[in-house]
Design an enzyme around this catalytic site. Structure first.
Site, PDB file in Angstrom:
ATOM      1  N   ASP A  99      -1.836  -5.906   8.894  1.00 61.74           N
ATOM      2  CA  ASP A  99      -2.801  -4.822   8.373  1.00 61.74           C
ATOM      3  C   ASP A  99      -3.646  -5.534   7.755  1.00 61.74           C
ATOM      4  O   ASP A  99      -3.880  -6.301   7.023  1.00 61.74           O
ATOM      5  CB  ASP A  99      -2.018  -4.013   7.084  1.00 61.74           C
ATOM      6  CG  ASP A  99      -2.686  -2.641   6.932  1.00 61.74           C
ATOM      7  OD1 ASP A  99      -3.971  -2.625   7.184  1.00 61.74           O
ATOM      8  OD2 ASP A  99      -2.412  -1.682   6.067  1.00 61.74           O
TER       9      ASP A  99
ATOM     10  N   LYS B 154     -13.778  -0.317   5.365  1.00 62.71           N
ATOM     11  CA  LYS B 154     -14.505  -1.099   4.035  1.00 62.71           C
ATOM     12  C   LYS B 154     -15.568  -1.946   4.478  1.00 62.71           C
ATOM     13  O   LYS B 154     -16.506  -1.858   3.749  1.00 62.71           O
ATOM     14  CB  LYS B 154     -13.254  -1.936   3.336  1.00 62.71           C
ATOM     15  CG  LYS B 154     -11.861  -1.431   3.362  1.00 62.71           C
ATOM     16  CD  LYS B 154     -11.858  -0.379   2.500  1.00 62.71           C
ATOM     17  CE  LYS B 154     -10.253   0.640   2.833  1.00 62.71           C
ATOM     18  NZ  LYS B 154      -9.666   1.163   1.928  1.00 62.71           N
TER      19      LYS B 154
ATOM     20  N   TRP C 280       0.852  -1.080  -0.054  1.00 62.35           N
ATOM     21  CA  TRP C 280      -0.045   0.001   0.097  1.00 62.35           C
ATOM     22  C   TRP C 280       0.731   1.198  -0.109  1.00 62.35           C
ATOM     23  O   TRP C 280       1.973   1.222   0.695  1.00 62.35           O
ATOM     24  CB  TRP C 280      -0.899   0.056   1.247  1.00 62.35           C
ATOM     25  CG  TRP C 280      -1.667   1.288   1.275  1.00 62.35           C
ATOM     26  CD1 TRP C 280      -2.519   1.807   0.310  1.00 62.35           C
ATOM     27  CD2 TRP C 280      -2.086   1.882   2.514  1.00 62.35           C
ATOM     28  NE1 TRP C 280      -3.329   2.731   0.649  1.00 62.35           N
ATOM     29  CE2 TRP C 280      -3.022   3.023   2.326  1.00 62.35           C
ATOM     30  CE3 TRP C 280      -1.627   1.838   3.813  1.00 62.35           C
ATOM     31  CZ2 TRP C 280      -3.534   3.963   3.256  1.00 62.35           C
ATOM     32  CZ3 TRP C 280      -2.064   2.632   4.887  1.00 62.35           C
ATOM     33  CH2 TRP C 280      -2.895   3.729   4.558  1.00 62.35           C
TER      34      TRP C 280
HETATM   35  C1  LMR Z   1      -6.514   2.528  -0.875  1.00 62.82           C
HETATM   36  O1  LMR Z   1      -5.600   1.640  -0.977  1.00 62.82           O
HETATM   37  O2  LMR Z   1      -7.090   2.915  -1.791  1.00 62.82           O
HETATM   38  C2  LMR Z   1      -7.453   2.741   0.401  1.00 62.82           C
HETATM   39  O3  LMR Z   1      -6.535   2.059   1.313  1.00 62.82           O
HETATM   40  C3  LMR Z   1      -7.457   4.136   0.661  1.00 62.82           C
HETATM   41  C4  LMR Z   1      -6.377   4.663   1.028  1.00 62.82           C
HETATM   42  O4  LMR Z   1      -6.553   5.593   2.063  1.00 62.82           O
HETATM   43  O5  LMR Z   1      -5.369   4.691   0.236  1.00 62.82           O
END
Ligand code: LMR
Length: 399
Positions: free
Chosen positions: A213, A248, A132
């Site tokens: 996570d 989510k 992420w």
């Molecule tokens: C994403 O990866 O799109 C979500 O987890 C929202 C974010 O805060 O990035």
């Protein structure tokens, strides 16, 4: 001369800035597959019925807006522990799980990172390659050095399990390893239960510290099966951090609701760890916002609401699963030569398509189709209304 002459322009957020650009686009046929937000087939991110219902109950019964404790509501802590670890395990770990109610999963990650930096004998946080986009920033801003372990094979667009194993076996004792409990963001490529058991064994043998996570419980297989990883690590008797999000699975994106769970070895450790977690929170945002947490509490504590909520999660997951099939079939029917069948096996909202940054920019600038530059798409953004245009543009781009 101005005081602010020395301030440089920061890069835009790689995910949220794409949604800002989408909102500013006046093309009525624009498509947003960037940020991880569930939409239904009408393109709407709905408020869950059970959330509506619990908000009505809260509006009728709330008597105060006074502060929550620094680590949030104790009832919330108990209910979210049970959702994460299951009743039996949560009972057997009674007094050995330190929980803080946090502003979203991101808040949980940042509190964990601050706690780790301030209190543990490590300076390194290991991230999956890829991960992420915000992970690196969170752990680096807390002062930890970020490193990467192998995870995904960019050629086959699938998990590279042998490379992953080799990589995590080389991580030194005491370092923190951030893993995606389910619905890996951004690839959608998850570990099987058997593989999680193997990884827990490696963590135990090598002495590194797992941090899970856990932002998509219920979006992969189901609420219980998706909790396999935190339960496997806890059963292995390891110290463990879990960062849980309800953005989510309860659609509470803007309410910022999450939890940090830290599994420790004894009640004495639990007291000391909790005292330091409180410092990390108090010096940051003092205590958590209450509203979203109260919604979660109301739903999880009421058996009727909870059963209805599980069904709502099942419905969201089923839609995403069906869209994956429809998308792959439509690409094949359109004659796109590349094999996209890997999308069907992936879990959760995201998939790594293999589209390049240049292709992502072309999609955005020439077709008003918004995906993250890494090639990640939010499959949940595909609807019966936009599918055929999406596929025909991809056919032009990919051939
Ligand atoms: C994403 O990866 O799109 C979500 O987890 C929202 C974010 O805060 O990035």
């Amino acid at each position: 001369m101005s005081l602010f002459d020395s301030v440089t322009q920061a890069p835009a957020d790689p995910i949220l800035s794409i949604t800002e650009a989408f909102k500013a686009d006046s093309n009525p046929d624009k498509i947003n597959l960037s940020v991880g937000v569930f939409v239904n087939d009408s393109g709407v991110t709905p408020i869950l019925e059970t959330v509506h219902e619990s908000e009505k109950r809260l509006a009728a019964s709330n008597t105060t807006k006074s502060y929550l404790p620094i680590t949030g509501s104790p009832k919330y802590a108990s209910l979210t522990q049970r959702l994460c670890f299951g009743e039996e395990l949560a009972d057997s770990f009674s007094g050995r799980i330190v929980t803080a109610q946090t502003p979203g999963g991101t808040g949980a990650l940042r509190v964990a990172a601050d706690f780790i930096k301030g209190n543990l004998n490590t300076n390194s946080a290991w991230l999956s390659n890829p991960t992420w986009a915000n992970h690196k920033g969170i752990f680096a801003t807390a002062g930890l050095e970020t490193k990467v372990y192998s995870y995904f094979d960019a050629k086959s667009l699938r998990l590279d399990y042998p490379a992953f194993l080799e990589s995590i076996k080389a991580i030194p004792s005491g370092d923190v390893v951030i893993l995606h409990a389910c619905c890996h963001n951004p690839t959608g490529a998850d570990l099987s239960p058997k593989q999680w058991d193997e990884v827990a064994g490696i963590a135990s043998e090598k002495g590194w510290i797992p941090l899970l996570d856990f932002a998509y419980q219920g979006f992969g297989s189901d609420i219980e099966e998706d909790a396999y990883a935190p339960r496997a690590f806890a059963k292995a008797g390891l110290p463990l951090f879990v960062c849980q999000s309800f953005s989510k699975n309860l659609g509470l994106y803007q309410d910022r609701v999450g939890a940090l769970h830290i599994v420790v070895g004894s009640e004495d450790e639990s007291k000391r760890v909790a005292s330091q977690v409180k410092i990390a929170i108090r010096t940051n945002y003092s205590n958590p916002p209450a509203h979203g947490g109260a919604i979660v509490e109301t739903i999880l504590a009421d058996s009727d609401l909870r059963t209805r909520w599980v069904k709502e999660v099942d419905d969201m997951r089923t839609r995403i699963h069906e869209v994956r099939h429809q998308f792959v079939t439509a690409l094949a029917d359109a004659g796109v030569s590349q094999d996209f069948s890997f999308l069907i096996d992936q879990k959760g909202m995201f998939s790594f398509t293999g589209l390049t940054k240049e292709q992502a920019i072309t999609l955005r600038n020439e077709h008003s189709i918004y995906i993250v530059d890494s090639g990640r798409i939010n499959v949940a953004g595909i609807t019966s209304h936009n599918l055929s245009r999406l596929v025909s543009v991809l056919k032009d781009i990919l051939g």
